[in-house]
Design an enzyme around this catalytic site. Structure first.
Site, PDB file in Angstrom:
ATOM      1  N   HIS A  10     -62.832  11.912  12.264  1.00 33.32           N
ATOM      2  CA  HIS A  10     -63.491  13.191  11.325  1.00 33.32           C
ATOM      3  C   HIS A  10     -64.623  12.812  10.498  1.00 33.32           C
ATOM      4  CE1 HIS A  10     -62.908  14.799   7.034  1.00 33.32           C
ATOM      5  NE2 HIS A  10     -61.665  15.039   7.892  1.00 33.32           N
TER       6      HIS A  10
ATOM      7  N   ASP B 299     -59.493   4.705  10.023  1.00 32.86           N
ATOM      8  CA  ASP B 299     -59.768   5.176   9.251  1.00 32.86           C
ATOM      9  C   ASP B 299     -57.948   5.766   9.835  1.00 32.86           C
ATOM     10  OD1 ASP B 299     -58.718   8.368   7.955  1.00 32.86           O
ATOM     11  OD2 ASP B 299     -60.802   8.743   8.961  1.00 32.86           O
TER      12      ASP B 299
ATOM     13  N   CYS C 181     -63.436  19.233  10.570  1.00 32.21           N
ATOM     14  CA  CYS C 181     -64.417  18.337  10.446  1.00 32.21           C
ATOM     15  C   CYS C 181     -65.033  17.351  11.396  1.00 32.21           C
ATOM     16  CB  CYS C 181     -64.200  17.475   8.906  1.00 32.21           C
ATOM     17  SG  CYS C 181     -63.641  18.515   7.749  1.00 32.21           S
TER      18      CYS C 181
HETATM   19  N1  PLP Z   1     -59.595  11.011   8.602  1.00 33.02           N
HETATM   20  C1  PLP Z   1     -59.349  11.800   9.150  1.00 33.02           C
HETATM   21  C2  PLP Z   1     -59.024  11.091  10.563  1.00 33.02           C
HETATM   22  C3  PLP Z   1     -58.858  12.647   8.212  1.00 33.02           C
HETATM   23  O1  PLP Z   1     -57.734  13.962   9.465  1.00 33.02           O
HETATM   24  C4  PLP Z   1     -58.984  13.637   7.506  1.00 33.02           C
HETATM   25  C5  PLP Z   1     -58.529  14.096   6.725  1.00 33.02           C
HETATM   26  O2  PLP Z   1     -57.943  15.451   7.328  1.00 33.02           O
HETATM   27  C6  PLP Z   1     -59.968  12.379   6.545  1.00 33.02           C
HETATM   28  C7  PLP Z   1     -59.996  11.907   6.880  1.00 33.02           C
HETATM   29  C8  PLP Z   1     -60.505  12.616   5.209  1.00 33.02           C
HETATM   30  O3  PLP Z   1     -59.333  12.531   3.939  1.00 33.02           O
HETATM   31  P1  PLP Z   1     -59.329  13.427   2.912  1.00 33.02           P
HETATM   32  O4  PLP Z   1     -59.996  14.763   2.690  1.00 33.02           O
HETATM   33  O5  PLP Z   1     -58.294  13.152   2.211  1.00 33.02           O
HETATM   34  O6  PLP Z   1     -60.413  12.646   1.983  1.00 33.02           O
END
Ligand code: PLP
Length: 408
Positions: A123, A200, A364
């Site tokens: 992401h 993550d 994203c």
């Molecule tokens: N990492 C991953 C794999 C995600 O799917 C997401 C959100 O879709 C995020 C990070 C970011 O999360 P947040 O927007 O809650 O900080």
């Protein structure tokens, strides 16, 4: 599960609403899950009965709020099987946690000639902070590619992670393909080269029990809103020894031991990394979501979500005019697909007309889109509160959309 799905769905009033005149089918849980009433009630209860700031107050309300917040820290440490509550830092979400770590590592100073390794399936939250840190500090930014099947290229990973790697940052589960990465093995291989690892875990909090000690990861982050909790709350876990070595990433009240004009001494962990008033009500709501998930049983939730995803994948693969992206041996949480000849936004808009909520676009994850050779995909992501009938309604709707496209 101990309770029936109908009974469980009763905890989520939103699931019974209509969208565009049709019963809602909510299949966008990889973006945000719905909140059970008990979580909303916990948040309201704080504001109704014990609203006060934490850690600094000299009165009962503040003591109560502090106790409640610290109880959630303990609960989170147990949820992750962390060694200590000092390893749990409350953040604004996965993004907040990753940026905290990037800022802190940047401030700690990184050796000349160091590199940071991420993967093509990250992401942007776990890509851009590291890319920017590398740009700012003149470090090499290395990206592990994916294979045809949507898995990490393990040979490239071994090649790209070396003794100069300051951090390997990777997702446990892809938020686009649902690929499950063998993070335990990857952590061991990285540690053999002395490289710390950030996981993550945003997409894996409902996919099975998280155990940071078994994984042996150095850092791990996630957001509450993908696990029935509120927005704007997350957790960064760090091994105590690692966090002790790192400087604060941001300054303010609550993170100091003493301040004079000449010097500031910082507080102990975890306060050192938590400047300012935290999202108290959100953290308490997150505690309620942990209670709820654990009462239902994480393993039972994971098994049911797997069943729903498999049901969708089997149907999609049998359909004409549908491309399913990736074929990893293990997939969790979400599935990406395209209706041949239709833009992802158009497919999602047509599904929306039928009351079905999915996500479309780059999710994203533009580097991953580039690797797949598309500008976007449609993503469906069930949660345990979805029903088999909803999956079937989604699949039947897709058949109609694909037929309609073919007939144009
Ligand atoms: N990492 C991953 C794999 C995600 O799917 C997401 C959100 O879709 C995020 C990070 C970011 O999360 P947040 O927007 O809650 O900080």
């Amino acid at each position: 599960m101990k309770r029936t799905i109908d009974d469980i769905r009763g905890d989520f009033p939103i699931l019974n609403r209509e969208c565009r005149g049709k019963p809602l089918v909510y299949l966008d849980n990889a973006a945000t899950t719905q909140l059970p009433l008990c979580v909303a009630e916990r948040i309201a209860d704080y504001y109704a009965h014990s609203c006060a700031n934490v850690h600094r107050g000299a009165h009962l309300l503040s003591e109560e709020a502090t106790d409640q917040l610290e109880r959630v820290r303990g609960q989170t440490a147990r949820f992750l099987n962390a060694e200590s509550e000092r390893e749990i830092i409350f953040t604004s979400g996965a993004t907040g946690g990753i940026n905290l770590l990037a800022a802190s590592l940047g401030r700690a100073g990184l050796a000349n000639g160091a590199n940071i390794v991420v993967t093509e399936m990250e992401h942007h939250s776990n890509f851009v902070p590291w890319q920017q840190l590398c740009h700012d500090r003149g470090l090499a930014f290395r990206v592990v590619p994916i294979t045809e099947s949507g898995e990490l290229d393990r040979e490239a990973l071994v090649r790209l992670v070396d003794e100069n790697t300051a951090l390997l940052a990777l997702t446990a589960v892809s938020n686009v393909l649902g690929t499950v990465n063998p993070v335990g093995q990857i952590v061991s291989a990285a540690h053999a080269k002395g490289v710390p690892v950030l996981i993550d875990a945003s997409q894996t909090t409902r996919a099975g029990r998280l155990d940071v000690r078994a994984l042996n990861c150095d850092f791990l982050c996630f957001s509450a809103h993908k696990m029935l909790g509120p927005n704007g709350v997350g957790v960064l876990y760090g091994k105590e020894a690692m966090l002790e070595k790192l400087p604060p990433s941001a300054y303010g009240g609550g993170m100091i031991d003493s301040v004079t004009a000449g010097e500031t001494r910082f507080a102990e962990l975890p306060a050192k990394f938590e400047p300012g008033t935290p999202n108290i009500s959100g953290i308490l709501g997150f505690g309620a979501s942990l209670d709820y998930l654990q009462e239902l049983g994480i393993d039972e939730i994971a098994a049911r979500e797997r069943m729903l995803l498999d049901r969708a994948e089997d149907s999609l693969r049998a359909m004409d005019g549908i491309r399913v992206f990736g074929s990893p041996p293990e997939r969790r949480g979400c599935l990406s697909f395209a209706v041949e000849g239709l833009h992802s936004f158009d497919t999602a808009a047509l599904l929306d007309r039928l009351g079905i909520a999915v996500r479309a676009g780059h999710h994203c994850a533009q580097p991953l889109m580039d690797a797949l050779g598309v500008s976007g995909t449609v993503r469906m992501s069930p949660a345990f509160y979805n029903t088999e009938e909803e999956i079937d309604r989604f699949c039947a709707s897709l058949v109609r959309i694909a037929e309609m496209r073919r007939s144009l």
